[in-house]
Enzyme design. Structure first.
Site, PDB file in Angstrom:
ATOM      1  N   PHE A  53      -8.353  11.232  -7.176  1.00 24.40           N
ATOM      2  CA  PHE A  53      -7.003  10.370  -7.354  1.00 24.40           C
ATOM      3  C   PHE A  53      -6.119  10.926  -6.218  1.00 24.40           C
ATOM      4  O   PHE A  53      -5.020  10.567  -6.308  1.00 24.40           O
ATOM      5  CB  PHE A  53      -6.467  10.773  -8.755  1.00 24.40           C
ATOM      6  CG  PHE A  53      -7.292  10.589  -9.777  1.00 24.40           C
ATOM      7  CD1 PHE A  53      -7.538   9.219 -10.211  1.00 24.40           C
ATOM      8  CD2 PHE A  53      -7.874  11.646 -10.262  1.00 24.40           C
ATOM      9  CE1 PHE A  53      -8.253   8.818 -11.161  1.00 24.40           C
ATOM     10  CE2 PHE A  53      -8.938  11.029 -11.441  1.00 24.40           C
ATOM     11  CZ  PHE A  53      -8.824   9.930 -11.942  1.00 24.40           C
TER      12      PHE A  53
ATOM     13  N   CYS B 286      -7.079   1.307  -0.413  1.00 22.12           N
ATOM     14  CA  CYS B 286      -7.367   1.387  -1.983  1.00 22.12           C
ATOM     15  C   CYS B 286      -6.865   0.654  -2.837  1.00 22.12           C
ATOM     16  O   CYS B 286      -7.552  -0.308  -3.360  1.00 22.12           O
ATOM     17  CB  CYS B 286      -7.086   3.006  -2.381  1.00 22.12           C
ATOM     18  SG  CYS B 286      -7.723   4.309  -1.306  1.00 22.12           S
TER      19      CYS B 286
ATOM     20  N   LYS C  28      -8.021  -3.411  -2.248  1.00 25.02           N
ATOM     21  CA  LYS C  28      -9.419  -3.627  -2.472  1.00 25.02           C
ATOM     22  C   LYS C  28      -9.765  -3.307  -3.936  1.00 25.02           C
ATOM     23  O   LYS C  28     -10.822  -3.998  -4.591  1.00 25.02           O
ATOM     24  CB  LYS C  28     -10.199  -2.985  -1.426  1.00 25.02           C
ATOM     25  CG  LYS C  28     -10.265  -1.590  -1.430  1.00 25.02           C
ATOM     26  CD  LYS C  28     -11.798  -0.959  -1.662  1.00 25.02           C
ATOM     27  CE  LYS C  28     -11.773   0.527  -1.504  1.00 25.02           C
ATOM     28  NZ  LYS C  28     -12.414   1.313  -2.609  1.00 25.02           N
TER      29      LYS C  28
HETATM   30  C1  UGA Z   1      -3.690   5.418  -4.047  1.00 24.00           C
HETATM   31  C2  UGA Z   1      -3.432   6.185  -5.178  1.00 24.00           C
HETATM   32  O1  UGA Z   1      -1.897   6.558  -5.332  1.00 24.00           O
HETATM   33  C3  UGA Z   1      -4.034   7.369  -5.277  1.00 24.00           C
HETATM   34  O2  UGA Z   1      -3.826   8.073  -6.381  1.00 24.00           O
HETATM   35  C4  UGA Z   1      -5.648   7.142  -4.872  1.00 24.00           C
HETATM   36  O3  UGA Z   1      -6.366   8.267  -5.251  1.00 24.00           O
HETATM   37  C5  UGA Z   1      -5.798   6.418  -3.804  1.00 24.00           C
HETATM   38  O4  UGA Z   1      -5.102   5.359  -3.841  1.00 24.00           O
HETATM   39  C6  UGA Z   1      -7.172   5.925  -3.995  1.00 24.00           C
HETATM   40  O5  UGA Z   1      -7.735   5.043  -4.550  1.00 24.00           O
HETATM   41  O6  UGA Z   1      -7.975   6.603  -3.042  1.00 24.00           O
HETATM   42  P1  UGA Z   1      -3.024   5.918  -1.289  1.00 24.00           P
HETATM   43  O7  UGA Z   1      -3.787   4.617  -1.073  1.00 24.00           O
HETATM   44  O8  UGA Z   1      -2.846   7.060  -0.480  1.00 24.00           O
HETATM   45  O9  UGA Z   1      -3.157   6.341  -2.806  1.00 24.00           O
HETATM   46  O10 UGA Z   1      -1.411   5.279  -1.339  1.00 24.00           O
HETATM   47  P2  UGA Z   1      -0.036   5.140  -2.396  1.00 24.00           P
HETATM   48  O11 UGA Z   1       0.871   6.273  -2.172  1.00 24.00           O
HETATM   49  O12 UGA Z   1      -0.642   4.886  -3.868  1.00 24.00           O
HETATM   50  O13 UGA Z   1       0.482   3.942  -1.697  1.00 24.00           O
HETATM   51  C7  UGA Z   1       0.089   2.528  -1.691  1.00 24.00           C
HETATM   52  C8  UGA Z   1       1.129   1.639  -1.134  1.00 24.00           C
HETATM   53  O14 UGA Z   1       1.990   1.304  -1.901  1.00 24.00           O
HETATM   54  C9  UGA Z   1       1.546   2.087   0.066  1.00 24.00           C
HETATM   55  O15 UGA Z   1       1.452   0.965   1.157  1.00 24.00           O
HETATM   56  C10 UGA Z   1       3.136   2.146  -0.055  1.00 24.00           C
HETATM   57  O16 UGA Z   1       4.064   1.966   0.859  1.00 24.00           O
HETATM   58  C11 UGA Z   1       3.365   1.323  -1.313  1.00 24.00           C
HETATM   59  N1  UGA Z   1       4.230   1.738  -2.224  1.00 24.00           N
HETATM   60  C12 UGA Z   1       4.256   2.732  -3.056  1.00 24.00           C
HETATM   61  C13 UGA Z   1       5.287   0.644  -2.432  1.00 24.00           C
HETATM   62  O17 UGA Z   1       5.295  -0.251  -1.958  1.00 24.00           O
HETATM   63  N2  UGA Z   1       6.435   1.138  -3.410  1.00 24.00           N
HETATM   64  C14 UGA Z   1       6.262   1.975  -3.935  1.00 24.00           C
HETATM   65  O18 UGA Z   1       7.187   2.400  -4.908  1.00 24.00           O
HETATM   66  C15 UGA Z   1       5.061   3.106  -4.071  1.00 24.00           C
END
Ligand code: UGA
Length: 438
Positions: free
Chosen positions: A153, A264, A267
């Site tokens: 995660f 992540c 997809k």
């Molecule tokens: C995500 C999950 O949060 C992890 O728990 C998981 O392990 C990982 O995918 C995975 O499957 O390997 P990550 O892809 O690093 O982690 O990024 P996030 O922090 O979840 O952010 C994802 C996207 O959402 C980013 O583009 C971010 O800018 C956007 N976001 C996030 C928003 O637009 N608004 C928010 O309030 C939060």
């Protein structure tokens, strides 16, 4: 006993390198196997092939300790007791489904080298049912070994912290022995009070995609509210703050803006929909189609704001873009909303100049036709409009008074709702953001 376990990590991308270095830092001997010889050459020298805060130092330190090694030779895993499968499962080019080629070939490659009693723990994100299928395959190719699923995660930007101090550990197992081996491997993490959840194989696989689907849904929910706020003259940032105080809702992942991207969330929700359909449960995940649509619409909405400022015809209009990565503290541009918007504006004829503290190289590799600039002030020079698309700290530190004299027109569009609007307006800027009509 615990420290006697020998570990292997198959696939040394983002997840694999983080996991290998972190497990080594817990005192285990770890061998990382990767087919890309160039990556292995870098890793052997303790050099990280991507950007992740804190991982570079940890990697160098663990290589120096002698516990951590990397190789292209899969037979190097022969003494390991526990093997973590960390290869990628990208979206297939011809459908929403996950491409399992790398997982399948990893299992085929390690099978002849597994010692009696070896445990193979999958960490890659896979469609539910994959673990059972791989288990049946191993029963033929390596009956001496056992399979478990142990989803990951970690978040990019917090990879080391999330690996060494996760919110929870989830293991899908089919025997007490498999659970015991995994408990030995995670003993120092469990000792921190980390919740330990034992599940069956399908549930363990599902926990991962369910968690990412929930997070994606939360982001799209707030972006849907942003659309409504725009239509009804409301302010989504105030709305998010207000609903976030309800502990049942919580204030995390309620940041409205240009939406989610990365390797992540996008997809994973698509692969989940594809798998549900195969299972005859398509209807249960129909809402994810809407989550995806809202997310992609956010990119178009920001372009509409640009057009409302500059006019429909964007030909030769100078636009400065701050950010290419899908989130800050990462050099990952996979499915990045920021980069997508830059490309769409470029294709619409605008003269875009793109800046990012870490993401220029990977962005350039994908879209060499874009103009990139290493220096943020040069990026802003003579811009007719500026877009803030990735929320790097550096951008919040920009002084609107200082850069007012650099740009041609003082128009800032905040695609992340994180700049201080009052400060920018006080410096004479026209300031617009998604989900805020004012
Ligand atoms: C995500 C999950 O949060 C992890 O728990 C998981 O392990 C990982 O995918 C995975 O499957 O390997 P990550 O892809 O690093 O982690 O990024 P996030 O922090 O979840 O952010 C994802 C996207 O959402 C980013 O583009 C971010 O800018 C956007 N976001 C996030 C928003 O637009 N608004 C928010 O309030 C939060």
């Amino acid at each position: 006993m615990a420290m006697n376990l020998q570990l292997s990590v198959i696939g040394c991308g983002y997840l694999g390198v983080t996991h290998a270095a972190c497990m080594s830092s817990l005192g285990f001997n770890v061998v990382g196997v990767e087919t890309d010889a160039r990556k292995v050459a870098m890793l052997q020298k303790g050099e990280l092939p991507f950007y992740e805060p804190g991982l570079d130092t940890l990697l160098a330190q663990e290589i120096a300790s002698g516990r951590l090694t990397f190789t292209t030779d899969v037979s190097a895993i022969k003494d390991a007791d526990l093997h973590f499968i960390c290869v990628g499962t990208p979206q297939r080019s011809d459908s929403f489904a996950a491409d399992l080629t790398y997982v399948d070939s990893a299992i085929e490659a390690i099978a002849p080298h597994l010692k009696p009693g070896a445990l193979v723990a999958g960490k890659s994100t896979v469609p539910v049912g994959t673990a059972q299928r791989l288990r049946e395959r191993l029963a033929v190719t390596a009956p001496q070994a056992e399979l478990a699923w142990n989803p990951e995660f970690l978040r990019e930007g917090f990879a080391v912290e999330d690996t060494l101090r996760p919110n929870r550990l989830v293991v899908g197992v089919t025997s007490d022995r498999a659970e015991e081996i995994l408990k030995q491997a995670y003993e120092p993490v469990i000792a921190l009070g980390t919740p330990w959840i034992r599940a069956d194989l399908p549930t363990a696989e599902l926990v991962k995609v369910a968690a990412n689907s929930f997070l994606a849904t939360k982001i799209s929910f707030i972006n849907a509210m942003a659309e409504i706020c725009e239509a009804a003259d409301g302010d989504v940032t105030v709305l998010a703050q207000a609903i976030g105080y309800d502990p049942r809702i919580g204030n995390k992942f309620l940041q409205a803006g240009i939406g989610f991207g990365g390797g992540c969330l996008p997809k994973d929700i698509r692969a989940f929909m594809a798998r549900a359909e195969e299972l005859g449960a398509k209807q249960a995940l129909e809402f994810l189609r809407e989550v995806d649509a809202i997310n992609l619409r956010a990119r178009l909405r920001v372009i509409e704001v640009v057009r409302s400022e500059l006019g429909r015809d964007l030909t030769a209009r100078k636009i400065a873009i701050l950010g290419t990565t899908f989130k800050p503290d990462s050099d990952d541009v996979r499915d990045s909303p920021a980069l997508d918007i830059a490309v769409q504006l470029h294709r619409a004829g605008a003269q875009v100049l793109v800046h990012d503290p870490k993401g220029i190289k990977p962005a350039k590799a994908r879209f060499p036709e874009l103009n990139f600039e290493e220096d943020v002030y040069t990026t802003l020079k003579d811009a007719e409009l500026t877009l803030h698309l990735t929320e790097w700290k550096e951008y919040r530190a920009l002084d609107p008074v200082e850069i007012a004299s650099i740009v041609k027109d003082k128009i800032m569009i905040d695609g992340r709702n994180l700049l201080n609007r009052e400060l920018w307006r006080a410096a004479g800027w026209k300031f617009r953001a998604l989900g805020r009509s004012d």
